[in-house]
Design an enzyme around this catalytic site. Structure first.
Site, mmCIF file in Angstrom:
data_model
loop_
_atom_site.group_PDB
_atom_site.id
_atom_site.type_symbol
_atom_site.label_atom_id
_atom_site.label_comp_id
_atom_site.label_asym_id
_atom_site.label_seq_id
_atom_site.Cartn_x
_atom_site.Cartn_y
_atom_site.Cartn_z
ATOM 1 N N ASP A 159 0.834 -1.209 0.000
ATOM 2 C CA ASP A 159 0.000 0.000 0.000
ATOM 3 C C ASP A 159 0.870 1.262 0.000
ATOM 4 O O ASP A 159 1.981 1.246 0.528
ATOM 5 C CB ASP A 159 -0.906 -0.041 1.245
ATOM 6 C CG ASP A 159 -2.105 0.871 1.095
ATOM 7 O OD1 ASP A 159 -2.305 1.450 0.005
ATOM 8 O OD2 ASP A 159 -2.846 1.016 2.088
ATOM 9 N N ASN A 211 1.450 3.403 -2.835
ATOM 10 C CA ASN A 211 2.072 3.830 -4.099
ATOM 11 C C ASN A 211 1.599 5.225 -4.499
ATOM 12 O O ASN A 211 2.387 6.066 -4.919
ATOM 13 C CB ASN A 211 1.709 2.871 -5.240
ATOM 14 C CG ASN A 211 2.321 1.510 -5.064
ATOM 15 O OD1 ASN A 211 3.160 1.317 -4.187
ATOM 16 N ND2 ASN A 211 1.912 0.574 -5.881
ATOM 17 N N ARG A 264 0.253 7.630 -2.595
ATOM 18 C CA ARG A 264 0.735 8.688 -1.692
ATOM 19 C C ARG A 264 2.223 8.975 -1.907
ATOM 20 O O ARG A 264 2.665 10.120 -1.852
ATOM 21 C CB ARG A 264 0.474 8.298 -0.226
ATOM 22 C CG ARG A 264 -0.947 8.609 0.212
ATOM 23 C CD ARG A 264 -1.295 7.930 1.505
ATOM 24 N NE ARG A 264 -1.616 6.521 1.283
ATOM 25 C CZ ARG A 264 -1.771 5.640 2.259
ATOM 26 N NH1 ARG A 264 -1.629 6.014 3.520
ATOM 27 N NH2 ARG A 264 -2.087 4.396 1.978
ATOM 28 N N TRP A 265 2.975 7.920 -2.193
ATOM 29 C CA TRP A 265 4.414 8.105 -2.464
ATOM 30 C C TRP A 265 4.589 9.020 -3.673
ATOM 31 O O TRP A 265 5.389 9.945 -3.652
ATOM 32 C CB TRP A 265 5.049 6.739 -2.747
ATOM 33 C CG TRP A 265 6.511 6.781 -3.056
ATOM 34 C CD1 TRP A 265 7.542 6.714 -2.159
ATOM 35 C CD2 TRP A 265 7.115 6.902 -4.362
ATOM 36 N NE1 TRP A 265 8.746 6.781 -2.813
ATOM 37 C CE2 TRP A 265 8.515 6.897 -4.163
ATOM 38 C CE3 TRP A 265 6.614 7.009 -5.652
ATOM 39 C CZ2 TRP A 265 9.420 6.993 -5.224
ATOM 40 C CZ3 TRP A 265 7.503 7.117 -6.717
ATOM 41 C CH2 TRP A 265 8.896 7.101 -6.487
ATOM 42 N N ARG A 297 0.088 9.243 -9.972
ATOM 43 C CA ARG A 297 -0.042 8.051 -9.125
ATOM 44 C C ARG A 297 0.634 6.821 -9.738
ATOM 45 O O ARG A 297 1.238 6.014 -9.058
ATOM 46 C CB ARG A 297 -1.522 7.724 -8.886
ATOM 47 C CG ARG A 297 -2.247 8.732 -8.009
ATOM 48 C CD ARG A 297 -3.712 8.341 -7.875
ATOM 49 N NE ARG A 297 -3.863 6.966 -7.431
ATOM 50 C CZ ARG A 297 -3.791 6.557 -6.176
ATOM 51 N NH1 ARG A 297 -3.576 7.436 -5.221
ATOM 52 N NH2 ARG A 297 -3.943 5.297 -5.868
ATOM 53 N N HIS A 337 3.174 3.189 -8.808
ATOM 54 C CA HIS A 337 3.011 1.770 -9.147
ATOM 55 C C HIS A 337 4.260 1.246 -9.864
ATOM 56 O O HIS A 337 4.701 0.131 -9.600
ATOM 57 C CB HIS A 337 1.767 1.563 -10.027
ATOM 58 C CG HIS A 337 0.486 1.970 -9.354
ATOM 59 N ND1 HIS A 337 0.194 1.648 -8.041
ATOM 60 C CD2 HIS A 337 -0.595 2.670 -9.810
ATOM 61 C CE1 HIS A 337 -0.987 2.131 -7.724
ATOM 62 N NE2 HIS A 337 -1.490 2.763 -8.772
ATOM 63 N N GLU A 352 -12.046 -4.724 -5.070
ATOM 64 C CA GLU A 352 -12.555 -3.369 -4.819
ATOM 65 C C GLU A 352 -11.823 -2.309 -5.655
ATOM 66 O O GLU A 352 -12.309 -1.194 -5.817
ATOM 67 C CB GLU A 352 -12.419 -3.014 -3.328
ATOM 68 C CG GLU A 352 -13.401 -3.739 -2.409
ATOM 69 C CD GLU A 352 -13.126 -5.240 -2.282
ATOM 70 O OE1 GLU A 352 -11.936 -5.633 -2.224
ATOM 71 O OE2 GLU A 352 -14.095 -6.025 -2.269
ATOM 72 N N ASN A 353 -10.648 -2.657 -6.162
ATOM 73 C CA ASN A 353 -9.859 -1.674 -6.922
ATOM 74 C C ASN A 353 -10.499 -1.279 -8.256
ATOM 75 O O ASN A 353 -10.079 -0.314 -8.888
ATOM 76 C CB ASN A 353 -8.423 -2.179 -7.166
ATOM 77 C CG ASN A 353 -7.549 -2.108 -5.931
ATOM 78 O OD1 ASN A 353 -6.610 -2.893 -5.771
ATOM 79 N ND2 ASN A 353 -7.835 -1.181 -5.028
ATOM 80 N N TRP A 354 -11.550 -2.015 -8.674
ATOM 81 C CA TRP A 354 -12.277 -1.611 -9.892
ATOM 82 C C TRP A 354 -12.921 -0.248 -9.708
ATOM 83 O O TRP A 354 -13.286 0.407 -10.688
ATOM 84 C CB TRP A 354 -13.365 -2.637 -10.228
ATOM 85 C CG TRP A 354 -12.844 -3.950 -10.710
ATOM 86 C CD1 TRP A 354 -12.774 -5.110 -9.982
ATOM 87 C CD2 TRP A 354 -12.329 -4.263 -12.010
ATOM 88 N NE1 TRP A 354 -12.248 -6.114 -10.751
ATOM 89 C CE2 TRP A 354 -11.969 -5.628 -12.015
ATOM 90 C CE3 TRP A 354 -12.144 -3.524 -13.184
ATOM 91 C CZ2 TRP A 354 -11.427 -6.267 -13.127
ATOM 92 C CZ3 TRP A 354 -11.611 -4.161 -14.293
ATOM 93 C CH2 TRP A 354 -11.260 -5.519 -14.260
ATOM 94 N N SER A 380 -8.302 -5.483 4.481
ATOM 95 C CA SER A 380 -8.835 -5.127 3.158
ATOM 96 C C SER A 380 -9.157 -6.339 2.289
ATOM 97 O O SER A 380 -8.782 -6.394 1.111
ATOM 98 C CB SER A 380 -7.864 -4.189 2.416
ATOM 99 O OG SER A 380 -7.724 -2.996 3.128
HETATM 100 C C1 FPP Z 1 -1.779 0.248 -3.410
HETATM 101 O O1 FPP Z 1 -1.314 1.568 -3.388
HETATM 102 C C2 FPP Z 1 -1.204 -0.439 -4.527
HETATM 103 C C3 FPP Z 1 -1.894 -0.984 -5.568
HETATM 104 C C4 FPP Z 1 -3.367 -0.965 -5.672
HETATM 105 C C5 FPP Z 1 -1.175 -1.637 -6.661
HETATM 106 C C6 FPP Z 1 -0.097 -2.545 -6.190
HETATM 107 C C7 FPP Z 1 0.641 -3.010 -7.331
HETATM 108 C C8 FPP Z 1 1.988 -2.991 -7.446
HETATM 109 C C9 FPP Z 1 2.942 -2.510 -6.434
HETATM 110 C C10 FPP Z 1 2.581 -3.573 -8.631
HETATM 111 C C11 FPP Z 1 2.953 -4.999 -8.373
HETATM 112 C C12 FPP Z 1 3.211 -5.612 -9.640
HETATM 113 C C13 FPP Z 1 3.594 -6.850 -9.836
HETATM 114 C C14 FPP Z 1 3.826 -7.303 -11.200
HETATM 115 C C15 FPP Z 1 3.814 -7.752 -8.698
HETATM 116 P P1 FPP Z 1 -2.376 2.725 -3.543
HETATM 117 O O2 FPP Z 1 -2.443 3.091 -4.976
HETATM 118 O O3 FPP Z 1 -3.655 2.321 -2.919
HETATM 119 O O4 FPP Z 1 -1.682 3.853 -2.718
HETATM 120 P P2 FPP Z 1 -2.440 4.982 -1.874
HETATM 121 O O5 FPP Z 1 -3.197 4.284 -0.780
HETATM 122 O O6 FPP Z 1 -1.319 5.807 -1.381
HETATM 123 O O7 FPP Z 1 -3.340 5.705 -2.832
#
Ligand code: FPP
Length: 227
Positions: free
Chosen positions: A12, A14, A16-17, A25, A29, A59-61, A182
């Site tokens: 989790d 990505n 925010r980073w 965003r 990823h 839920e990510n849809w 989650s």
């Molecule tokens: C959550 O961060 C991350 C995701 C929904 C995607 C995770 C996928 C990867 C790291 C790629 C992995 C790929 C492979 C091929 C293994 P978020 O976007 O929810 O971050 P946020 O909560 O800060 O918005």
């Protein structure tokens, strides 16, 4: 040091980073994939046999279409470009979750990757895509009803789940400060040790992972019994 057999990760933070660096965003990823790959190699170095990564939930849809598309295209191009490397390093890559709603081209790459890496055994990596714990349990129940079984026990029920024949995770790591499951591996995490860190996934380096392993090594696991 006591080393887990199976590590599960909710990657989790990505978004925010990326936002904290004024980047789109999706840049988070892209960086996140690099950490996931490094983690596979660190797990192999430490003799960890199974790694399960939560890449896209049921839920990510609900995310904007462009982000969903970018994630799928990232998964697809990553799998395509890394196959030789998986074979060279004996990495078996498998996917859990449902496949009926994913783009056909992605499903094809997933199947091919599973087929060509299925007998490799340095580490088994499971990537959860369009995965939800409740959805998985319901899929299992429907498979059981179809099979005609009248009754199941824990062992036979588990055999209908996506991670059948895989030991339950010993440790679940979740980055970026949230302290919840989650909808991840609801059945399998029953006795798993939970490790939460505030570090965003793209900052979850080998050093951070070793910190989690050290923490795990200190835990006393009782599985409901007395020590
Ligand atoms: C959550 O961060 C991350 C995701 C929904 C995607 C995770 C996928 C990867 C790291 C790629 C992995 C790929 C492979 C091929 C293994 P978020 O976007 O929810 O971050 P946020 O909560 O800060 O918005």
């Amino acid at each position: 040091m006591k080393i887990p057999k199976h590590v599960a990760v909710i990657m989790d933070g990505n978004g925010r980073w990326a936002q904290s660096r004024s980047l789109p965003r999706v840049a988070g990823h892209y960086e996140g994939v690099k950490r996931a790959e490094e983690l596979v190699y660190t797990c192999m170095e430490y003799g960890i046999s199974y790694l399960t990564l939560y890449a896209f939930s049921t839920e990510n849809w609900k995310r904007p279409k462009e982000e969903v598309r970018a994630l799928f295209s990232l998964f697809e191009s990553y799998m395509k470009s890394k196959r030789e490397e998986f074979i060279e390093h004996q990495i078996s890559v498998n996917f859990i979750g449902r496949r009926d709603r994913l783009p056909k081209s992605l499903v094809k790459i997933m199947q091919e990757t599973e087929t060509i890496t299925q007998n490799l055994n340095k580490i088994k990596v499971y990537i959860a895509i369009d995965y939800g714990g409740r959805d998985e349990i319901l899929r299992a129940v429907n498979k059981i009803l179809k099979s005609g079984a009248k009754e199941v026990d824990e062992i036979s029920f588990s055999s209908f789940l996506d991670l059948c024949n895989v030991p339950d995770p010993d440790i679940l790591i979740r980055t970026a400060g949230e302290k919840r499951l989650s909808n991840f591996l609801l059945w399998n995490l029953a006795y798993t040790e939970l490790y939460f860190t505030d570090v965003y996934w793209p900052d979850f380096t080998k050093e951070e992972f070793l910190r989690a392993l050290e923490d795990y090594a200190k835990r006393k696991r009782k599985f409901g019994a007395l020590t």
